[in-house]
Design an enzyme around this catalytic site. Structure first.
Site, short mmCIF file in Angstrom:
data_model
loop_
_atom_site.label_atom_id
_atom_site.label_comp_id
_atom_site.label_asym_id
_atom_site.label_seq_id
_atom_site.Cartn_x
_atom_site.Cartn_y
_atom_site.Cartn_z
N ASN A 62 0.83 -1.20 0.00
CA ASN A 62 0.00 0.00 0.00
C ASN A 62 0.87 1.26 0.00
O ASN A 62 1.94 1.29 0.60
CB ASN A 62 -1.00 -0.01 1.16
CG ASN A 62 -0.37 -0.09 2.53
OD1 ASN A 62 0.62 -0.78 2.75
ND2 ASN A 62 -0.97 0.60 3.50
N GLU A 64 0.34 5.25 0.66
CA GLU A 64 -0.56 6.30 1.12
C GLU A 64 -0.10 7.68 0.65
O GLU A 64 1.03 7.86 0.21
CB GLU A 64 -0.64 6.29 2.66
CG GLU A 64 -1.29 5.05 3.21
CD GLU A 64 -1.38 5.06 4.73
OE1 GLU A 64 -2.06 4.18 5.25
OE2 GLU A 64 -0.77 5.94 5.40
N CYS A 73 -4.06 0.76 -2.75
CA CYS A 73 -3.95 -0.49 -1.99
C CYS A 73 -2.86 -1.36 -2.59
O CYS A 73 -2.54 -1.26 -3.78
CB CYS A 73 -5.27 -1.25 -2.03
SG CYS A 73 -6.66 -0.35 -1.32
N GLU A 75 -2.91 -4.48 -3.41
CA GLU A 75 -3.38 -5.35 -4.49
C GLU A 75 -3.36 -4.62 -5.83
O GLU A 75 -2.88 -5.15 -6.84
CB GLU A 75 -4.81 -5.84 -4.21
CG GLU A 75 -4.95 -6.61 -2.92
CD GLU A 75 -5.32 -5.75 -1.72
OE1 GLU A 75 -4.64 -4.72 -1.45
OE2 GLU A 75 -6.29 -6.10 -1.03
N CYS A 112 -10.54 -4.52 -0.22
CA CYS A 112 -11.63 -3.55 -0.36
C CYS A 112 -12.39 -3.83 -1.65
O CYS A 112 -11.93 -4.58 -2.52
CB CYS A 112 -11.09 -2.12 -0.34
SG CYS A 112 -10.22 -1.63 -1.85
N CYS A 115 -10.45 -3.05 -4.99
CA CYS A 115 -9.46 -4.06 -5.34
C CYS A 115 -10.14 -5.32 -5.86
O CYS A 115 -9.67 -5.93 -6.83
CB CYS A 115 -8.57 -4.40 -4.15
SG CYS A 115 -7.39 -3.09 -3.76
#
Length: 162
Positions: A62, A64, A73, A75, A112, A115
């Site tokens: 991830n 940010e 993310c 993924e 999520c 993803c």
């Protein structure tokens, strides 16, 4: 009116020692991906390892940003890397794991919705199911074959295709 039900299929493992060697190695690669997480705001590191047909493994973590919607993310970082570098690659399996120093993660962390939708599109493009493992470090591991077992009502509109 007709009532309908979904049945999903998955396997649950109590730890790494129950996995086959290939899945275990992929879990350890996902742990390795945690090292590149840029998560100074949430301090919640997520790592993924994606196994491609032929054996190549692509890592993602991830990333940010202070403007939260600008981050990505783990993924999607890995999947978009595959899509941009090797768009014909076939994804066989992927592992998602997480870690934080703020509390003990007691259950596998799942993807999520964004993803999951990206994973579903990769699966549709390659016309082959993806095996997904949700790996709780020092805990349970869930193994699911096919994104439809995760998102039975995933968005799919074939008329949007070219």
């Amino acid at each position: 009116m007709e009532e309908r039900n979904f049945t999903i299929s998955y396997q649950a493992f109590s730890g790494l020692e129950e996995l086959n060697e290939e899945d275990k190695a992929l879990c350890l690669k996902a742990e390795e991906a945690l090292k590149t997480s840029y998560s100074p705001y949430s301090q919640f590191k997520v790592g993924t390892a994606v196994q491609l047909k032929g054996g190549r493994i692509v890592l993602g973590s991830n990333q940010e940003n202070v403007a939260y919607p600008s981050g990505l993310c783990a993924e999607r970082v890995a999947l978009f890397k595959i899509g941009s570098e090797d768009p014909d690659a076939v994804i066989e399996s992927m592992v998602i794991t997480a870690k934080t120093d703020n509390f003990v993660i007691e259950n596998p962390v799942t993807c999520c919705g964004g993803c999951l939708q990206v994973m579903a599109e990769f699966e549709q493009r390659q016309k082959q199911e993806i095996v997904v493992l949700f790996y709780c470090i020092n805990g349970e591991i869930l193994k699911v074959k096919g994104i439809k077992n995760l998102v039975p009502f995933l968005f799919k509109e074939t008329r949007l295709s070219v």
